[in-house]
Write an enzyme that holds these catalytic residues in place. Structure first.
Site, PDB file in Angstrom:
ATOM      1  N   LYS A 194      -1.841   3.001  -2.087  1.00  0.00           N
ATOM      2  CA  LYS A 194      -2.650   3.023  -0.854  1.00  0.00           C
ATOM      3  C   LYS A 194      -1.799   3.423   0.362  1.00  0.00           C
ATOM      4  O   LYS A 194      -0.605   3.678   0.221  1.00  0.00           O
ATOM      5  CB  LYS A 194      -3.329   1.669  -0.658  1.00  0.00           C
ATOM      6  CG  LYS A 194      -4.220   1.237  -1.830  1.00  0.00           C
ATOM      7  CD  LYS A 194      -5.380   2.195  -2.089  1.00  0.00           C
ATOM      8  CE  LYS A 194      -5.975   2.036  -3.475  1.00  0.00           C
ATOM      9  NZ  LYS A 194      -6.774   0.866  -3.698  1.00  0.00           N
TER      10      LYS A 194
HETATM   11  C1  LIG Z   1      -7.697   0.170  -4.571  1.00  0.00           C
HETATM   12  C2  LIG Z   1      -9.122  -0.073  -4.306  1.00  0.00           C
HETATM   13  C3  LIG Z   1      -9.714  -1.331  -4.505  1.00  0.00           C
HETATM   14  C4  LIG Z   1      -8.993  -2.463  -5.185  1.00  0.00           C
HETATM   15  O1  LIG Z   1      -7.796  -2.813  -4.614  1.00  0.00           O
HETATM   16  P1  LIG Z   1      -6.724  -3.614  -5.505  1.00  0.00           P
HETATM   17  O2  LIG Z   1      -5.678  -3.970  -4.489  1.00  0.00           O
HETATM   18  O3  LIG Z   1      -6.233  -2.699  -6.558  1.00  0.00           O
HETATM   19  O4  LIG Z   1      -7.411  -4.815  -6.045  1.00  0.00           O
HETATM   20  C5  LIG Z   1     -11.034  -1.485  -4.142  1.00  0.00           C
HETATM   21  N1  LIG Z   1     -11.754  -0.479  -3.621  1.00  0.00           N
HETATM   22  C6  LIG Z   1     -11.230   0.742  -3.441  1.00  0.00           C
HETATM   23  C7  LIG Z   1     -12.072   1.816  -2.852  1.00  0.00           C
HETATM   24  C8  LIG Z   1      -9.905   0.989  -3.782  1.00  0.00           C
HETATM   25  O5  LIG Z   1      -9.396   2.218  -3.630  1.00  0.00           O
END
Ligand SMILES: *Cc1c(COP(=O)(O)O)cnc(C)c1O
Length: 392
Positions: A194
């Protein structure tokens, strides 16, 4: 998710992943400092990180939790979703965007997206509102904020809670306002792919004091005072007021988050620079290659694209070939996402299937995400561009 990240896939001449964290010596120092301190978890760094994140997003509160999925779960909890409640959610996302409603016994109702940007279509949302609808979950897909100008009044008119799954969009903005301040509750993930990372981690931002208070209890087993508060009050007594989870984020992670957050605006700039280079290179290749959100066609003014993903569309019949040719050239392409309503779990338990969201289903067949992260060098970008050109 997961694939294409982590220590086992360091960027090298041979393989460029689709996403990757940036970690420098300052980050490492910040974590080591906490390791030598009294508090490894639920200590002062948690509050410090929450304050910094809330300020960054221009809201009153941020609640740090252990993942983006936990953030979504906490948001759905704060929204009061329970059995029998319907939650309208975009289908063009990672499964957690809908799973969070199911965790609380709610029913996800899948809304289709607009073909031009693959963001939730406010007209679809309006059509799917029933007496049972309690909330809307909008996903800022690839990092472009949704059409909040339409979604906010729609939620207000029907008394619905608007949740932004902003896991792709931290550091972006919409019509001059920061992502994180655009909905009632905004969920973030700090997974390594992210826009910034704490290893694993997440947060919810909100201006609602009561929601923030309830989410802090929710992340700590539903217990009304945390360990540090009990220490400081010289008290052993605690009560569990509601069913909660261990969704705490550690001080180690919050120290990393604080250090990362300082660098985020620069990283978003770099992500947008790379996206613009891709846009320019691919413009002459249409319609064989079509960038999803070309920089020249961002639909709103004073808006910064969060650029978590750089998504292109290729003709469906060629997608599999382009994918494998790029992978063979060491380019870590990926597909985001199989529409949520097509996952076997949703087909089996909620009776969803093909035909429910035709725009997302057709788009899915054409999607490819190309490498995009701040440490991608100009040389790497050129390598990706040439590899894409060679697939034609
Ligand atoms: C990465 C992501 C999540 C989940 O996040 P985690 O930290 O992996 O639990 C949820 N929604 C979207 C759109 C994502 O890209």
């Amino acid at each position: 998710m997961g694939a294409g990240t982590g220590a086992f896939l360091k960027p090298s001449m041979s393989f460029i992943p689709y996403g990757r964290q940036s970690v420098d010596e300052d980050d490492i120092r910040a974590v080591v400092e906490v390791l030598k301190s009294d508090w490894l978890t639920t200590g002062p760094k948690v509050e410090e990180f929450e304050k910094a994140l809330a300020d960054f997003c221009g809201v009153k509160y941020a609640v740090a939790v252990s993942s983006g999925t936990a953030a979504l779960h906490a948001a759905v909890y704060a929204a009061g979703i329970g059995p029998g409640d319907e939650v309208i959610v975009t289908t063009m996302s990672f499964a957690a965007s809908a799973n969070c409603a199911v965790f609380q016994g709610g029913t996800p109702v899948f809304a289709d997206v607009r073909d031009e940007d693959l963001l939730i279509d406010p007209r679809e949302v309006a059509q799917k509102i029933t007496k049972k609808t309690k909330a809307i979950i909008a996903v800022d897909y690839a990092g472009l904020p949704c059409n909040y100008e339409a979604l906010v009044p729609l939620a207000r008119k029907h008394g619905l809670v608007l949740i932004a799954d902003a896991c792709h969009a931290l550091g972006g903005s919409y019509q001059g306002r920061a992502v994180g301040s655009l909905a009632d509750l905004s969920a973030f993930s700090f997974h390594p792919v992210k826009n910034m990372t704490t290893g694993e981690g997440g947060a919810v931002t909100t201006n609602n004091e009561e929601d923030a208070r309830r989410m802090r209890i929710f992340r700590n087993h539903g217990i009304t005072v945390d360990f540090r508060q009990r220490m400081e009050a010289h008290s052993w007594y605690y009560e569990m007021a509601d069913l909660g989870w261990n969704y705490r984020l550690t001080d180690l992670q919050c120290a990393l988050g604080l250090s990362q957050l300082k660098k985020l605006p620069g990283w978003i700039k770099r992500r947008n620079e790379i996206a613009a280079r891709y846009d320019d290179a691919f413009a002459p290749l249409a319609p064989a290659i079509r960038p999803l959100h070309p920089s020249s066609r961002i639909p709103y003014s004073s808006t910064i694209h969060g650029r978590h993903l750089y998504v292109i569309r290729v003709p469906a019949a060629r997608r599999a070939t382009v994918f494998s040719e790029l992978r063979q050239r060491g380019i870590g392409v990926n597909v985001h996402y199989l529409p949520i309503h097509l996952h076997p779990f949703y087909r089996a338990h909620f009776g969803t299937g093909p035909g429910l969201c035709p725009v997302a289903e057709a788009a899915y067949e054409e999607l490819l995400s190309l490498p995009l992260y701040p440490d991608l060098t100009d040389h790497d970008v050129q390598r990706v561009i040439e590899a894409v050109q060679q697939t034609l």
